[in-house]
Design an enzyme around this catalytic site. Structure first.
Site, PDB file in Angstrom:
ATOM      1  N   SER A  66       1.121  -1.269   0.057  1.00  0.00           N
ATOM      2  CA  SER A  66       0.008  -0.118  -0.473  1.00  0.00           C
ATOM      3  C   SER A  66       0.689   1.411   0.412  1.00  0.00           C
ATOM      4  O   SER A  66       0.476   2.209  -0.134  1.00  0.00           O
ATOM      5  CB  SER A  66      -1.057   0.148   1.165  1.00  0.00           C
ATOM      6  OG  SER A  66      -2.099  -1.142   1.165  1.00  0.00           O
ATOM      7  N   LYS A  69      -0.005   3.522  -2.627  1.00  0.00           N
ATOM      8  CA  LYS A  69      -1.073   4.196  -3.367  1.00  0.00           C
ATOM      9  C   LYS A  69      -0.532   6.169  -3.167  1.00  0.00           C
ATOM     10  O   LYS A  69      -1.289   6.157  -3.690  1.00  0.00           O
ATOM     11  CB  LYS A  69      -1.707   4.144  -1.566  1.00  0.00           C
ATOM     12  CG  LYS A  69      -2.406   2.637  -2.123  1.00  0.00           C
ATOM     13  CD  LYS A  69      -3.715   2.105  -0.954  1.00  0.00           C
ATOM     14  CE  LYS A  69      -4.032   0.926  -1.332  1.00  0.00           C
ATOM     15  NZ  LYS A  69      -3.311  -0.495  -0.770  1.00  0.00           N
ATOM     16  N   TYR A 191      -3.619  -3.259  -9.963  1.00  0.00           N
ATOM     17  CA  TYR A 191      -3.352  -2.517  -8.853  1.00  0.00           C
ATOM     18  C   TYR A 191      -2.339  -3.940  -8.283  1.00  0.00           C
ATOM     19  O   TYR A 191      -1.568  -3.155  -7.020  1.00  0.00           O
ATOM     20  CB  TYR A 191      -5.316  -2.377  -8.479  1.00  0.00           C
ATOM     21  CG  TYR A 191      -5.165  -2.852  -5.785  1.00  0.00           C
ATOM     22  CD1 TYR A 191      -5.199  -1.961  -6.108  1.00  0.00           C
ATOM     23  CD2 TYR A 191      -5.132  -3.760  -6.426  1.00  0.00           C
ATOM     24  CE1 TYR A 191      -4.872  -0.988  -4.493  1.00  0.00           C
ATOM     25  CE2 TYR A 191      -4.910  -3.589  -4.779  1.00  0.00           C
ATOM     26  CZ  TYR A 191      -4.829  -2.756  -3.759  1.00  0.00           C
ATOM     27  OH  TYR A 191      -4.796  -2.745  -2.370  1.00  0.00           O
ATOM     28  N   TYR A 243      -4.188   4.416   8.260  1.00  0.00           N
ATOM     29  CA  TYR A 243      -5.659   3.536   8.927  1.00  0.00           C
ATOM     30  C   TYR A 243      -6.267   4.087   9.808  1.00  0.00           C
ATOM     31  O   TYR A 243      -6.515   4.980  10.172  1.00  0.00           O
ATOM     32  CB  TYR A 243      -5.622   2.214   8.382  1.00  0.00           C
ATOM     33  CG  TYR A 243      -5.076   1.609   7.222  1.00  0.00           C
ATOM     34  CD1 TYR A 243      -5.086   1.848   5.587  1.00  0.00           C
ATOM     35  CD2 TYR A 243      -3.369   0.885   6.925  1.00  0.00           C
ATOM     36  CE1 TYR A 243      -5.038   1.889   4.450  1.00  0.00           C
ATOM     37  CE2 TYR A 243      -3.176   0.989   5.447  1.00  0.00           C
ATOM     38  CZ  TYR A 243      -3.334   1.289   4.608  1.00  0.00           C
ATOM     39  OH  TYR A 243      -2.748   0.930   2.729  1.00  0.00           O
ATOM     40  N   VAL A 261       1.226  -3.668   3.771  1.00  0.00           N
ATOM     41  CA  VAL A 261       0.654  -4.565   4.692  1.00  0.00           C
ATOM     42  C   VAL A 261       1.879  -6.269   4.570  1.00  0.00           C
ATOM     43  O   VAL A 261       2.741  -6.984   5.257  1.00  0.00           O
ATOM     44  CB  VAL A 261      -0.014  -5.911   4.269  1.00  0.00           C
ATOM     45  CG1 VAL A 261      -1.829  -5.500   4.994  1.00  0.00           C
ATOM     46  CG2 VAL A 261      -0.366  -6.106   2.888  1.00  0.00           C
TER      47      VAL A 261
END
Ligand code: DON
Length: 313
Positions: A66, A69, A191, A243, A261
């Site tokens: 991530s 992102k 993705y 998050y 992750v």
């Protein structure tokens, strides 16, 4: 701050301090990620002047996950402009897990570009007419930030795709609400690819240093992102990058950041430096346990919280 990071063994001492921290779990939902060495631990700092500090397993590479992102968010802004991106994806933290399937009431937009739903929507905008060209776009994107084309982990990519039904479901839900357009399988494929490029902590720190340095890579001196969009990226990292830990992170660490992750965390101290930490044991929110501790320690020692009075002068 400068004299502290110049002192010998600065990062080694921090690394040593948190070696005893062995709590957390390897991620199991992508089987390939559970093969990481749980004891791996590395910290890197790259300053906006291009000074590099590193300690621990800096030769260990891990998939960016991530942490891609914010880079893809920047690419979408540069390619399509702010208005289109704001219409497509919101700016609110979810307070939910990173893979929450909840969309914003009314608009059905994903809450923000840092959660999976938002990143999937933005992945539908990666320029390129076919998968090969879009892969090339991603390679170029990473190259601008880290100065070389990163390797790609085919096994992790395949594992992501095979066990990606949750993301697939979100893709179809957003297609249903016309939040995204196109072929969901292809978007999911792009993705999964963006998550599967390999980096080490010094690459992460260099991404951070580039974002801290007006978007210009301090080693190559090449512009990686139009400075016009820096505040868009950094503010969203600040409010949503960690998050459902984003509030506590803002309170205790106080800089824009993004976790992944596989166990990496990228931090940006605007105008000063980028920081990369890697340790694959994760807490229940999917953030690296040691990574959070290292950033809290660094914030304390270097006093880089952007709201500290000395940083506001
Ligand atoms: O979408 C996924 O499941 C992952 N490939 C990326 C998720 C991720 O890194 C979330 N971060 N903590």
């Amino acid at each position: 701050m400068e004299s502290l990071i110049k002192s010998e063994n600065f990062l080694e001492n921090i690394l040593e301090k948190f070696l005893v921290e062995t709590s957390g779990k390897l991620p199991a939902y992508i089987p390939e990620l559970s093969k990481a060495r749980p004891e791996s631990f590395a910290i890197s700092i790259v300053t906006v002047e291009g000074k590099i500090l590193q300690a621990g397993d800096i030769k260990t590479f891990f998939t960016i996950q991530s942490i891609a992102k914010p880079l893809v968010h920047g690419l979408a802004l540069e390619t399509h402009g702010r208005e289109k991106i704001l219409n497509m994806v919101g700016l609110e933290p979810t307070g939910d897990s990173y893979n929450s399937i909840r969309l914003q009431p009314g608009s059905h937009r994903p809450y923000n570009p840092m959660v999976n739903a938002g990143a999937l929507a933005l992945s539908s905008l990666i320029p390129g007419e076919n998968p090969e060209l879009r892969f090339h776009t991603l390679q170029n994107l990473f190259e601008r930030y880290i100065g070389h084309v990163p390797n790609f982990d085919e096994q992790v990519y395949q594992s992501e795709k095979k066990f990606g039904n949750h993301n697939r479901a979100m893709g179809y839900l957003m297609l249903n609400f016309k939040v995204l357009q196109g072929d969901v399988e292809e978007i999911l494929d792009d993705y999964c690819k963006e998550c599967s490029f390999l980096v080490n902590t010094t690459d992460l720190a260099l991404i951070g240093a580039t974002l801290a340095n007006g978007g210009k890579n301090p080693l190559t001196q090449k512009q990686a992102i139009d400075p016009e969009y820096l505040a868009d990226i950094l503010s969203v990292m600040f409010t949503c990058g960690m998050y459902d830990f984003a509030g506590e992170w803002a309170y205790k660490v106080g800089i824009p950041a993004k976790s992944g992750v596989s166990g990496g965390i990228l931090g940006v101290v605007p105008g000063k430096m980028g920081i990369g930490v890697y340790s694959p044991l994760l807490d229940s929110r999917g953030n690296s346990v040691r990574g959070i501790k290292v950033f809290q320690e660094l914030a304390e020692i270097l006093q880089f919280n952007i709201f500290k009075s000395s940083n506001l002068l």
